[in-house]
Design a protein around this motif. Structure first.
Motif, mmCIF file in Angstrom:
data_model
loop_
_atom_site.group_PDB
_atom_site.id
_atom_site.type_symbol
_atom_site.label_atom_id
_atom_site.label_comp_id
_atom_site.label_asym_id
_atom_site.label_seq_id
_atom_site.Cartn_x
_atom_site.Cartn_y
_atom_site.Cartn_z
ATOM 1 N N GLU A 45 0.834 -1.208 0.000
ATOM 2 C CA GLU A 45 0.000 0.000 0.000
ATOM 3 C C GLU A 45 0.864 1.252 0.000
ATOM 4 N N LEU A 46 1.929 1.236 0.794
ATOM 5 C CA LEU A 46 2.827 2.392 0.856
ATOM 6 C C LEU A 46 3.487 2.650 -0.491
ATOM 7 N N PHE A 47 3.997 1.618 -1.140
ATOM 8 C CA PHE A 47 4.676 1.810 -2.424
ATOM 9 C C PHE A 47 3.720 2.399 -3.460
ATOM 10 N N GLN A 48 2.482 1.964 -3.438
ATOM 11 C CA GLN A 48 1.482 2.516 -4.356
ATOM 12 C C GLN A 48 1.214 3.988 -4.047
ATOM 13 N N LYS A 49 1.138 4.294 -2.754
ATOM 14 C CA LYS A 49 0.898 5.678 -2.347
ATOM 15 C C LYS A 49 2.077 6.565 -2.744
ATOM 16 N N LEU A 50 3.287 6.086 -2.517
ATOM 17 C CA LEU A 50 4.466 6.874 -2.864
ATOM 18 C C LEU A 50 4.511 7.185 -4.349
ATOM 19 N N TYR A 51 4.202 6.192 -5.167
ATOM 20 C CA TYR A 51 4.219 6.420 -6.613
ATOM 21 C C TYR A 51 3.279 7.569 -6.991
ATOM 22 N N SER A 52 2.169 7.657 -6.304
ATOM 23 C CA SER A 52 1.169 8.681 -6.636
ATOM 24 C C SER A 52 1.578 10.081 -6.183
ATOM 25 N N ILE A 53 2.508 10.191 -5.237
ATOM 26 C CA ILE A 53 2.879 11.525 -4.716
ATOM 27 C C ILE A 53 4.298 11.926 -5.143
ATOM 28 N N MET A 54 4.880 11.180 -6.068
ATOM 29 C CA MET A 54 6.215 11.510 -6.558
ATOM 30 C C MET A 54 6.141 12.144 -7.941
ATOM 31 N N ASN A 55 7.003 13.117 -8.175
ATOM 32 C CA ASN A 55 7.073 13.778 -9.469
ATOM 33 C C ASN A 55 7.693 12.855 -10.515
ATOM 34 N N PRO A 56 7.364 13.034 -11.790
ATOM 35 C CA PRO A 56 8.044 12.277 -12.851
ATOM 36 C C PRO A 56 9.555 12.485 -12.764
ATOM 37 N N GLY A 57 10.308 11.397 -12.905
ATOM 38 C CA GLY A 57 11.760 11.483 -12.819
ATOM 39 C C GLY A 57 12.304 11.421 -11.398
ATOM 40 N N SER A 58 11.422 11.249 -10.416
ATOM 41 C CA SER A 58 11.849 11.226 -9.017
ATOM 42 C C SER A 58 12.364 9.849 -8.619
ATOM 43 N N ILE A 59 13.025 9.799 -7.468
ATOM 44 C CA ILE A 59 13.701 8.589 -7.002
ATOM 45 C C ILE A 59 13.243 8.233 -5.594
ATOM 46 N N PHE A 60 13.131 6.931 -5.355
ATOM 47 C CA PHE A 60 12.833 6.392 -4.024
ATOM 48 C C PHE A 60 14.032 5.567 -3.567
ATOM 49 N N ILE A 61 14.535 5.872 -2.384
ATOM 50 C CA ILE A 61 15.668 5.158 -1.804
ATOM 51 C C ILE A 61 15.267 4.649 -0.429
ATOM 52 N N ASN A 62 15.386 3.345 -0.245
ATOM 53 C CA ASN A 62 14.994 2.728 1.022
ATOM 54 C C ASN A 62 16.170 1.964 1.625
ATOM 55 N N VAL A 63 16.711 2.500 2.708
ATOM 56 C CA VAL A 63 17.742 1.823 3.491
ATOM 57 C C VAL A 63 17.008 0.998 4.543
ATOM 58 N N ASP A 64 17.141 -0.323 4.475
ATOM 59 C CA ASP A 64 16.265 -1.101 5.354
ATOM 60 C C ASP A 64 16.846 -2.485 5.646
ATOM 61 N N GLN A 65 16.045 -3.266 6.349
ATOM 62 C CA GLN A 65 16.382 -4.645 6.651
ATOM 63 C C GLN A 65 15.358 -5.568 5.996
ATOM 64 N N VAL A 66 15.849 -6.706 5.501
ATOM 65 C CA VAL A 66 14.964 -7.636 4.807
ATOM 66 C C VAL A 66 15.080 -9.025 5.419
ATOM 67 N N LEU A 67 14.074 -9.819 5.150
ATOM 68 C CA LEU A 67 14.039 -11.206 5.607
ATOM 69 C C LEU A 67 14.908 -12.065 4.691
ATOM 70 N N GLY A 68 15.631 -13.002 5.273
ATOM 71 C CA GLY A 68 16.395 -13.938 4.453
ATOM 72 C C GLY A 68 15.476 -14.778 3.593
#
Length: 229
Positions: free
Chosen positions: A131-154
């Protein structure tokens, strides 16, 4: 999940004054994570609008501000205590807005050239991440970048246990005292990690291009995605 978010808020309020000091001792690849994220933050706008999700003390935003001093930053975090540290850090900067809020429920009134997040999104459920990724896409300008520093499951139980064992060994030899170590381990109970492959697919499904993992050390990663022009 409401109780989880209350617990997240409380635990990070409690640790806010020591959070930055402890971070290098809690993250084996601290320098690489933040250097990679900063290098990836490329925008044609010399005064970009930047959204920091789960901004905490504003550490990642501080690197972006060094790179783009004219940035217009919006910092959102559940923890008022963490944001108070950010306000002190950025006391001489005027182009910064702070919201003690749940970024999943926040009403966004502008669009952004750069969206960043550091060690926050792994607290969301699988459905909330999508849901968040969909929301972010809708509020980002064309040509914009998303950077996520995070932890993931093995991707397998074996790998996940390997990552956890490596991290525990690291923090037990980091110089943190036993109370700090116990507190850090307790906070991991709030994690809702998803695999890297899942999240890259969810970013693609949301409409992003070039979704990729640019850096990885065990379960610590830097994810990248772009909204095409």
């Amino acid at each position: 999940m409401k109780n989880d978010k209350f617990d997240i808020k409380q635990q990070f309020n409690n640790i806010s004054s020591k959070y930055d000091e402890q971070r290098k001792k809690l993250i084996p690849c601290f320098e690489d994570l933040y250097a990679t994220a900063t290098a990836l933050a490329v925008t044609k706008n010399d005064s970009p609008t930047v959204l920091d999700l789960g901004a905490g003390t504003g550490l990642l935003s501080s690197f972006i501000l060094q790179k783009y001093p004219k940035s217009k930053l919006t910092l959102i975090d559940l923890s008022e205590g963490m944001l108070e540290i950010a306000k002190t850090r950025f006391s001489v900067h005027s182009n910064i807005k702070y919201f003690a809020s749940d970024y999943m429920q926040f009403e966004y009134s502008e669009k952004f050239d750069l969206v960043i997040s550091s060690l926050s999104i792994h607290h969301l459920t699988d459905n909330e991440k999508q849901e968040l990724f969909q929301k972010l896409y809708s509020i980002m300008n064309p040509g914009s970048i998303f950077i996520n520093v995070d932890q993931v499951l093995g991707t397998t139980e074996y790998l996940d246990n390997l990552y956890k064992a490596d991290w525990l060994n690291y923090i037990h030899n980091s110089g943190l005292d036993q109370t700090e170590i116990s507190s850090a381990i307790e906070r991991t109970k709030l994690d809702r990690m998803s695999t890297l492959d899942q999240q890259l697919q969810w970013l693609t499904d949301a409409g992003f291009s070039d979704a990729d993992c640019i850096y990885k050390y065990n379960n610590f990663v830097v994810m990248f995605a772009r909204k095409m022009d």
